[in-house]
Design a protein around this motif. Structure first.
Motif, PDB file in Angstrom:
ATOM      1  N   VAL A  71       8.956  -0.055  -2.795  1.00 13.53           N
ATOM      2  CA  VAL A  71       8.209  -0.992  -3.634  1.00 13.53           C
ATOM      3  C   VAL A  71       6.807  -1.209  -3.071  1.00 13.53           C
ATOM      4  O   VAL A  71       5.813  -1.138  -3.805  1.00 13.53           O
ATOM      5  N   PHE A  72       6.715  -1.472  -1.768  1.00  9.28           N
ATOM      6  CA  PHE A  72       5.401  -1.683  -1.164  1.00  9.28           C
ATOM      7  C   PHE A  72       4.529  -0.437  -1.271  1.00  9.28           C
ATOM      8  O   PHE A  72       3.328  -0.534  -1.532  1.00  9.28           O
ATOM      9  N   PHE A  73       5.124   0.746  -1.085  1.00  6.41           N
ATOM     10  CA  PHE A  73       4.321   1.967  -1.167  1.00  6.41           C
ATOM     11  C   PHE A  73       3.743   2.146  -2.565  1.00  6.41           C
ATOM     12  O   PHE A  73       2.547   2.419  -2.716  1.00  6.41           O
ATOM     13  N   TRP A  74       4.557   2.005  -3.590  1.00  2.00           N
ATOM     14  CA  TRP A  74       4.066   2.272  -4.936  1.00  2.00           C
ATOM     15  C   TRP A  74       3.120   1.197  -5.433  1.00  2.00           C
ATOM     16  O   TRP A  74       2.175   1.497  -6.181  1.00  2.00           O
ATOM     17  N   ILE A  75       3.304  -0.044  -5.025  1.00  2.00           N
ATOM     18  CA  ILE A  75       2.323  -1.078  -5.376  1.00  2.00           C
ATOM     19  C   ILE A  75       1.003  -0.781  -4.663  1.00  2.00           C
ATOM     20  O   ILE A  75      -0.073  -0.867  -5.254  1.00  2.00           O
ATOM     21  N   GLY A  76       1.084  -0.407  -3.387  1.00  2.00           N
ATOM     22  CA  GLY A  76      -0.125  -0.024  -2.652  1.00  2.00           C
ATOM     23  C   GLY A  76      -0.803   1.179  -3.274  1.00  2.00           C
ATOM     24  O   GLY A  76      -2.032   1.242  -3.362  1.00  2.00           O
ATOM     25  N   ALA A  77       0.007   2.144  -3.722  1.00  2.00           N
ATOM     26  CA  ALA A  77      -0.553   3.342  -4.358  1.00  2.00           C
ATOM     27  C   ALA A  77      -1.291   2.985  -5.640  1.00  2.00           C
ATOM     28  O   ALA A  77      -2.346   3.554  -5.932  1.00  2.00           O
ATOM     29  N   LEU A  78      -0.762   2.059  -6.405  1.00  2.00           N
ATOM     30  CA  LEU A  78      -1.445   1.630  -7.625  1.00  2.00           C
ATOM     31  C   LEU A  78      -2.774   0.955  -7.302  1.00  2.00           C
ATOM     32  O   LEU A  78      -3.751   1.105  -8.043  1.00  2.00           O
ATOM     33  N   LEU A  79      -2.815   0.217  -6.203  1.00  2.00           N
ATOM     34  CA  LEU A  79      -4.036  -0.513  -5.862  1.00  2.00           C
ATOM     35  C   LEU A  79      -5.119   0.382  -5.256  1.00  2.00           C
ATOM     36  O   LEU A  79      -6.302   0.153  -5.486  1.00  2.00           O
ATOM     37  N   VAL A  80      -4.741   1.391  -4.470  1.00  2.00           N
ATOM     38  CA  VAL A  80      -5.777   2.233  -3.849  1.00  2.00           C
ATOM     39  C   VAL A  80      -6.240   3.358  -4.746  1.00  2.00           C
ATOM     40  O   VAL A  80      -7.349   3.857  -4.593  1.00  2.00           O
ATOM     41  N   GLY A  81      -5.411   3.803  -5.661  1.00  2.00           N
ATOM     42  CA  GLY A  81      -5.839   4.832  -6.602  1.00  2.00           C
ATOM     43  C   GLY A  81      -5.175   6.171  -6.360  1.00  2.00           C
ATOM     44  O   GLY A  81      -4.660   6.469  -5.289  1.00  2.00           O
ATOM     45  N   LYS A  82      -5.206   6.996  -7.385  1.00  2.00           N
ATOM     46  CA  LYS A  82      -4.532   8.290  -7.380  1.00  2.00           C
ATOM     47  C   LYS A  82      -5.115   9.254  -6.353  1.00  2.00           C
ATOM     48  O   LYS A  82      -4.383   9.971  -5.677  1.00  2.00           O
ATOM     49  N   GLU A  83      -6.421   9.295  -6.215  1.00  2.00           N
ATOM     50  CA  GLU A  83      -7.061  10.246  -5.317  1.00  2.00           C
ATOM     51  C   GLU A  83      -6.664   9.995  -3.864  1.00  2.00           C
ATOM     52  O   GLU A  83      -6.384  10.920  -3.107  1.00  2.00           O
ATOM     53  N   VAL A  84      -6.642   8.735  -3.480  1.00  2.00           N
ATOM     54  CA  VAL A  84      -6.290   8.379  -2.103  1.00  2.00           C
ATOM     55  C   VAL A  84      -4.835   8.723  -1.823  1.00  2.00           C
ATOM     56  O   VAL A  84      -4.506   9.268  -0.765  1.00  2.00           O
ATOM     57  N   VAL A  85      -3.957   8.442  -2.766  1.00  2.00           N
ATOM     58  CA  VAL A  85      -2.531   8.729  -2.573  1.00  2.00           C
ATOM     59  C   VAL A  85      -2.296  10.231  -2.490  1.00  2.00           C
ATOM     60  O   VAL A  85      -1.516  10.700  -1.659  1.00  2.00           O
ATOM     61  N   THR A  86      -2.973  11.004  -3.313  1.00  2.00           N
ATOM     62  CA  THR A  86      -2.832  12.457  -3.263  1.00  2.00           C
ATOM     63  C   THR A  86      -3.278  12.997  -1.908  1.00  2.00           C
ATOM     64  O   THR A  86      -2.606  13.845  -1.319  1.00  2.00           O
ATOM     65  N   LYS A  87      -4.381  12.500  -1.401  1.00  2.00           N
ATOM     66  CA  LYS A  87      -4.875  12.931  -0.097  1.00  2.00           C
ATOM     67  C   LYS A  87      -3.917  12.494   1.011  1.00  2.00           C
ATOM     68  O   LYS A  87      -3.629  13.251   1.931  1.00  2.00           O
ATOM     69  N   TYR A  88      -3.384  11.284   0.912  1.00  2.00           N
ATOM     70  CA  TYR A  88      -2.440  10.754   1.901  1.00  2.00           C
ATOM     71  C   TYR A  88      -1.169  11.590   1.921  1.00  2.00           C
ATOM     72  O   TYR A  88      -0.670  11.963   2.979  1.00  2.00           O
ATOM     73  N   LYS A  89      -0.629  11.911   0.742  1.00  2.00           N
ATOM     74  CA  LYS A  89       0.597  12.702   0.674  1.00  2.00           C
ATOM     75  C   LYS A  89       0.366  14.107   1.219  1.00  2.00           C
ATOM     76  O   LYS A  89       1.230  14.677   1.868  1.00  2.00           O
ATOM     77  N   SER A  90      -0.800  14.677   0.959  1.00  2.00           N
ATOM     78  CA  SER A  90      -1.129  15.992   1.496  1.00  2.00           C
ATOM     79  C   SER A  90      -1.220  15.944   3.016  1.00  2.00           C
ATOM     80  O   SER A  90      -0.756  16.846   3.706  1.00  2.00           O
ATOM     81  N   TYR A  91      -1.807  14.880   3.529  1.00  2.00           N
ATOM     82  CA  TYR A  91      -1.952  14.718   4.974  1.00  2.00           C
ATOM     83  C   TYR A  91      -0.593  14.538   5.656  1.00  2.00           C
ATOM     84  O   TYR A  91      -0.372  15.022   6.758  1.00  2.00           O
ATOM     85  N   MET A  92       0.333  13.856   5.007  1.00  2.00           N
ATOM     86  CA  MET A  92       1.642  13.578   5.597  1.00  2.00           C
ATOM     87  C   MET A  92       2.631  14.738   5.433  1.00  2.00           C
ATOM     88  O   MET A  92       3.713  14.708   5.993  1.00  2.00           O
ATOM     89  N   ASN A  93       2.269  15.785   4.697  1.00  2.00           N
ATOM     90  CA  ASN A  93       3.134  16.931   4.499  1.00  2.00           C
ATOM     91  C   ASN A  93       3.137  17.789   5.768  1.00  2.00           C
ATOM     92  O   ASN A  93       2.088  18.287   6.189  1.00  2.00           O
ATOM     93  N   PRO A  94       4.306  18.001   6.395  1.00  2.00           N
ATOM     94  CA  PRO A  94       4.353  18.769   7.649  1.00  2.00           C
ATOM     95  C   PRO A  94       3.833  20.204   7.514  1.00  2.00           C
ATOM     96  O   PRO A  94       3.376  20.778   8.497  1.00  2.00           O
ATOM     97  N   LYS A  95       3.874  20.782   6.320  1.00  2.00           N
ATOM     98  CA  LYS A  95       3.335  22.133   6.136  1.00  2.00           C
ATOM     99  C   LYS A  95       1.848  22.197   6.452  1.00  2.00           C
ATOM    100  O   LYS A  95       1.350  23.220   6.900  1.00  2.00           O
ATOM    101  N   ASN A  96       1.139  21.115   6.223  1.00  2.00           N
ATOM    102  CA  ASN A  96      -0.311  21.100   6.375  1.00  2.00           C
ATOM    103  C   ASN A  96      -0.771  20.710   7.776  1.00  2.00           C
ATOM    104  O   ASN A  96      -1.968  20.705   8.036  1.00  2.00           O
ATOM    105  N   TRP A  97       0.132  20.378   8.660  1.00  2.00           N
ATOM    106  CA  TRP A  97      -0.269  19.890   9.974  1.00  2.00           C
ATOM    107  C   TRP A  97      -0.921  20.961  10.832  1.00  2.00           C
ATOM    108  O   TRP A  97      -1.778  20.667  11.647  1.00  2.00           O
TER     109      TRP A  97
END
Length: 83
Positions: A50-76
């Motif tokens: 719940v906190f993640f998706w509410i935060g995602a709505l507040l920061v915006g789609k671009e930030v969440v996409t970049k965050y998810k890409s950064y947290m993906n172990p394939k990209n490390w």
């Protein structure tokens, strides 16, 4: 443009979400009954989402996409110029 207060609040919610996920690793070692631990873990999972998706709505789609890409172990291991 979104206000800075909502943007910062969104990041705060995302951080709280991460803390809820970390709490799940700590709960089994607490001196509570198994039932209380089970409810606590379930509540932590729900609150984290719940906190993640509410935060995602507040920061915006671009930030969440970049965050998810950064947290993906394939990209490390990828270098900056490969991304």
């Amino acid at each position: 443009m979104k206000s800075k207060v909502l943007y910062k609040l969104g990041w705060l919610f995302i951080i709280i979400s991460c803390l809820c996920w970390l709490l799940i690793a700590i709960i089994p070692f607490l001196p509570f009954s198994t039932g209380v631990k089970a409810v606590s873990v379930t509540a932590s999972i729900v609150l984290a989402e719940v906190f993640f998706w509410i935060g995602a709505l507040l920061v915006g789609k671009e930030v969440v996409t970049k965050y998810k890409s950064y947290m993906n172990p394939k990209n490390w291991r990828m270098k900056k110029e490969d991304q």
